[in-house]
Design a protein around this motif. Structure first.
Motif, PDB file in Angstrom:
ATOM      1  N   VAL A   1      16.339  20.650   9.608  1.00  0.00           N
ATOM      2  CA  VAL A   1      16.034  21.982   9.078  1.00  0.00           C
ATOM      3  C   VAL A   1      15.901  22.992  10.213  1.00  0.00           C
TER       4      VAL A   1
ATOM      5  N   SER B   1       7.273  18.759   9.134  1.00  0.00           N
ATOM      6  CA  SER B   1       7.556  17.821   8.051  1.00  0.00           C
ATOM      7  C   SER B   1       6.979  16.454   8.382  1.00  0.00           C
TER       8      SER B   1
ATOM      9  N   GLU C   1      19.304  24.004  11.032  1.00  0.00           N
ATOM     10  CA  GLU C   1      19.915  24.794   9.958  1.00  0.00           C
ATOM     11  C   GLU C   1      19.417  26.241   9.972  1.00  0.00           C
TER      12      GLU C   1
ATOM     13  N   LYS D   1      14.087  15.054   9.181  1.00  0.00           N
ATOM     14  CA  LYS D   1      14.259  16.240   8.345  1.00  0.00           C
ATOM     15  C   LYS D   1      13.864  17.500   9.098  1.00  0.00           C
TER      16      LYS D   1
ATOM     17  N   ARG E   1      13.128  24.673   1.478  1.00  0.00           N
ATOM     18  CA  ARG E   1      14.465  24.673   2.085  1.00  0.00           C
ATOM     19  C   ARG E   1      15.437  25.578   1.341  1.00  0.00           C
ATOM     20  N   ASN E   2      15.357  25.581   0.021  1.00  0.00           N
ATOM     21  CA  ASN E   2      16.343  26.323  -0.772  1.00  0.00           C
ATOM     22  C   ASN E   2      15.948  27.765  -1.050  1.00  0.00           C
TER      23      ASN E   2
ATOM     24  N   LEU F   1       8.790  20.706   3.905  1.00  0.00           N
ATOM     25  CA  LEU F   1      10.198  21.082   3.838  1.00  0.00           C
ATOM     26  C   LEU F   1      10.885  20.486   2.626  1.00  0.00           C
TER      27      LEU F   1
END
Length: 350
Positions: A62, A53, A65, A58, A33-34, A28
């Protein structure tokens, strides 16, 4: 040869999938992620249900998210926890960590989309490919350029003879990695990356040359070197000349310490096609076609190629750039380093 300028680029493959492919995203970092996770979210035939991860915190962050069902540590993933919640894995860890994650997926019977290059060495890449073959699972190497609509259009123009017989390819990808970047990042750690500019960005022009020609090189001459202490042990700059059948050559250059460049050109006996701003993620590409009939330049507007890559895998994984295809690039990169070290032309085995 008449050239049809597209007003928009369409998918040239049968985009059908009965149900969405549920992905476990392994690793990740910034790219996952982006770029990758938003691409899966926007895809037609994919969804993220599990994230993995080395940092449990994290992973949980994520998962929240991106609305994933499960957040796992590497150890939990390796033990097979949560395997009922995903159909395939996307491996986006540093190169030298790909093998164990892919081996786990193969043992669990899960198909694999693995970031390029397949591993840090050809030997480890060969083990990775063998694990998927032994496990009877699909392995696709994540060459997003091969799913980019404009690059697939370019390949068709070359095949249709728009520029005649190909004679020469020139590809370059460079930027200044350390301008505002972390000098301790894994991309210039030889143990994790297996190399420097060649392994991270040099594979783009090399693989794109293979893709548009539909052939593999037979020999290579190359130089690879670094000029700054931050790149000790890896290549900061690399240039490779690949020899293809029928006397076609491809000059592929990459640098972590040069002005930004992202360009790919195919010169033939009857014309030339140049793509500017070609290798960056979601670049606004401009294509110029030069033939006896004149010169035309147009924008290559198309959706995110990372999204295209995930949908292609979901609908067409068996026909994508498979593990054996990715293994060829690993052997090419080793030949590039060998040629640079020995100062001689290296023949590539079939």
């Amino acid at each position: 040869m008449d050239l049809e300028i597209p007003t928009r680029f369409e998918r040239d493959w049968n985009d059908q999938a009965d149900t969405p492919v549920r992905f476990a995203v392994i690793g990740l970092g910034g790219f996952a992620r982006n770029t990758a996770l938003p691409a899966i979210e926007a895809a037609d035939y994919c969804e993220t249900t599990v994230v993995v991860s080395g940092s449990p915190e994290k992973a949980r962050e994520v998962a929240e998210e991106f609305d994933a069902d499960r957040a796992l540590s590497y150890e939990e993933y390796g033990a097979g926890e949560g395997s009922e919640a995903y159909d395939a894995v996307y491996v986006c860890t540093p190169n030298a960590l790909h093998l164990p994650h892919v081996e786990t997926a193969a043992d669990l019977g899960k198909d694999v989309l693995c970031e390029k290059p397949l591993e840090a060495t050809a030997d480890r890449a060969e083990r990775l490919v063998a694990a998927c073959e032994d496990g009877g699972v699909t392995l696709m190497t994540a060459y997003r350029m091969q799913t980019a609509r404009s690059i697939r259009w370019l390949r068709r123009q070359i095949s249709d003879g728009v520029v005649g017989d190909p004679v020469r390819i020139d590809g370059e990808f460079s930027f200044s990695l350390l301008d505002g970047g972390d000098p301790d990042q894994w991309r210039i750690d030889p143990d994790l990356a297996g190399g420097g500019a060649l392994m991270d960005i040099g594979v783009y022009p090399i693989n794109t040359a293979r893709f548009v020609l539909g052939e593999d090189p037979i020999a290579v001459r190359a130089t690879a070197h670094s000029t700054r202490p931050a790149f000790e042990g890896v290549d900061e700059h690399v240039t490779a000349q690949l020899e293809f059948p029928a006397a076609v050559t491809a000059t592929c250059a990459a640098s972590f310490g040069a002005a930004s460049a992202s360009r790919f050109a195919v010169t033939g006996t009857e014309g030339r096609i140049v793509v500017d701003s070609v290798f960056g993620i979601d670049d606004d590409r401009e294509i110029t076609v030069e033939t006896d009939g004149g010169t035309v330049t147009f924008d290559a507007t198309a959706p995110s190629e990372v999204r295209e890559e995930f949908d292609y895998f979901a609908a067409r994984g068996e026909s994508g750039p498979d593990g054996r295809h990715g293994l060829v690039d690993m052997r090419i990169t080793e030949a590039v380093y060998d040629s640079s070290e020995r100062g001689k032309r290296i023949e590539l085995r079939g």
